[in-house]
Scaffold this motif. Sequence first.
Motif, PDB file in Angstrom:
ATOM      1  N   PRO A  74       0.802  -1.231   0.000  1.00 21.81           N
ATOM      2  CA  PRO A  74       0.000   0.000   0.000  1.00 21.81           C
ATOM      3  C   PRO A  74       0.835   1.281   0.000  1.00 21.81           C
ATOM      4  N   VAL A  75       1.950   1.302   0.752  1.00 19.06           N
ATOM      5  CA  VAL A  75       2.784   2.510   0.791  1.00 19.06           C
ATOM      6  C   VAL A  75       3.368   2.802  -0.584  1.00 19.06           C
ATOM      7  N   VAL A  76       3.926   1.780  -1.236  1.00 20.54           N
ATOM      8  CA  VAL A  76       4.510   2.002  -2.559  1.00 20.54           C
ATOM      9  C   VAL A  76       3.408   2.322  -3.571  1.00 20.54           C
ATOM     10  N   LEU A  77       2.222   1.762  -3.372  1.00 19.38           N
ATOM     11  CA  LEU A  77       1.107   2.087  -4.261  1.00 19.38           C
ATOM     12  C   LEU A  77       0.760   3.574  -4.151  1.00 19.38           C
ATOM     13  N   VAL A  78       0.715   4.089  -2.921  1.00 21.80           N
ATOM     14  CA  VAL A  78       0.479   5.525  -2.718  1.00 21.80           C
ATOM     15  C   VAL A  78       1.603   6.334  -3.367  1.00 21.80           C
TER      16      VAL A  78
END
Length: 634
Positions: A184-188
Amino acid sequence: MTHGPSPVPAPAPGAPARHSLPALMLGAIGVVYGDIGTSPLYAMKETFIGPHPLAVSQAHIFGVLSLIFWSLMLVVTLKYVFVAMRADNGGEGGSFALLALISRHLGDRRWAGGLVMMGVLATALFYGDAMITPAISVLSAVEGLTVVEARLAPLVLPIAIVILIGLFLIQARGTAKVGAIFGPVVLVYMATLATLGIWNIARHPDILGALSPHWAVLFFLQDPTIAFLAMGSVFLAVTGAETLYADMGHFGRRAVSYSWLLLAYPCLMLNYFGQGALLLGTPSAVENPFYLMAPEWARLPLVLIATAATVIASQAVISGAFSVTQQAVQLGFLPRLRITHTSARAAGQIYIPAVNWGLLAMVILLVLGFRESTKLASAYGIAVSGTMIITTLMLAVLIFQVWKWNRLLATLTIALFLVVDGIFFASNVTKILDGGWFPLVVAAVIFTVLTTWARGRTLMRQQVEQDAMPLGVFVKSVESIHRVGGTAIFLSSSAEGVPPALLHNLKHNQVIHERVLILTVHVRDVPHVPVAERVEAHAIGANFHRVTLHYGFMEEVDVPRDLALLGGCGAPFDMMRTSFFLGRQKLLPARERPGMALWREKLFAKLMQSSESAMEFFKLPTNRVVELGSQVRI
């Protein structure tokens, strides 16, 4: 970089099929693309203000963007996604997996030794990359603070070092909990890249014309020297590409491929083109185009998002260093090291203290020595480009000799890869004096250690085998020796002859146990060995048995656990009536023997002294082990 298990819980072999494709794609985004995903922080900036500065003109901006787009297309999409990722070894990828795959199919060809050296060299180059990636990634992210407020410049180094120390300190705890939020962090972060890119492209939509390859060609035609030198910095946009292949086994080929084609590649290119659009309107923004793309109010949040992404990229390469080291130990290129498994569910999650603290020391030295990401960028690239050339050469052997492609198609494919890789490598060579020497020195040291250990083990095994008595002869000669109750297991590095520990035990104690097993641990050139093929046993006579335990090069060795699978050697094992005998050889360097140079023999002896105890490495019960020493000259 050539790294291995992901820092998120890694599925067992074949497990990717049991998870939904979107879930696997999210995991791949969080692990596989951390490194290449953070390249926009410094790639464009270094191309224009790096060791070989470029004038910020329309022709140069369009030329650089065209080179970045087509480099990613040829190197990442064509070479890795469509070709290299087809070369899976039991679902696994990476230099060692590719080397093992080729070796298994081709056997002992006369040039097999050269292939092994290429695989070892790729591994040695990887360690240099593993040191530079955390340093340049975290440093370039934290440097964004100076864009927010110039007076924060003195805090950049201390903050970067604190983040890096904290990152290495948590390794011993394992990364399962942290890994759950990586995707999720890298997706953001990727969404942020795309949003910033679109916002800037909207101001200068003509920048999309750089998609045409004629701008790259025109750049080379107008000023071939400057264009060639710029390729060394353009390459920074490609670093991390080899991660797609290395981490393929943890998410599956489809998940890694789709997440690149549908998400990572588009987001990265939108950001690069957004930076180009910014430079068209504001050439002075070249000092840090990534952060200056954002409006002033958004720059501090962007620093935080980018820093989180660089920590994840660093985590991936650290985990990769652990994985590559474990493979090197299993395949006989490094002495035994203490390896801790940090997850009961994920075999891929390991922690190696010696590697962790060694990397931390070198990363801090790099940050303190180079002090700026711009200077570190000169050191970054030559190791990765060297690894990519080696991968191409190994793929050439695979395509021609194993897959047996059409000769014309194979020749054109490999020629294209070699031309692109060769240009990148040659351009990076020009940065050796500016810092490129560092990964080369690291690689030379690691290569010496790997080859010295492998050669020393071979010579020592040959010497032991040469002096060993055939087991059948030994069994007949000891028929009258007194037998005592219980089981004795003698670990032997060779599947032939009598282990020195057995001879020493007989010499000193004058007895032989009721049941004797000569146990050899054999690591195959596949990542995993099915449990049904784990144990191989042969009866010699007089209740002597020769047993071989087979493992893959990505598996941990657990002798007591796997001996429970053994059948046909009498009664089940009772560990309280079983003794394990280990031979500990002391090497005596000798000038008169031509095996290795004297300095390499001394290095091998030092490595032997630092080797982890076989008792701990093989998971033997501490109160059931007897060690018997001997001296060997090679």
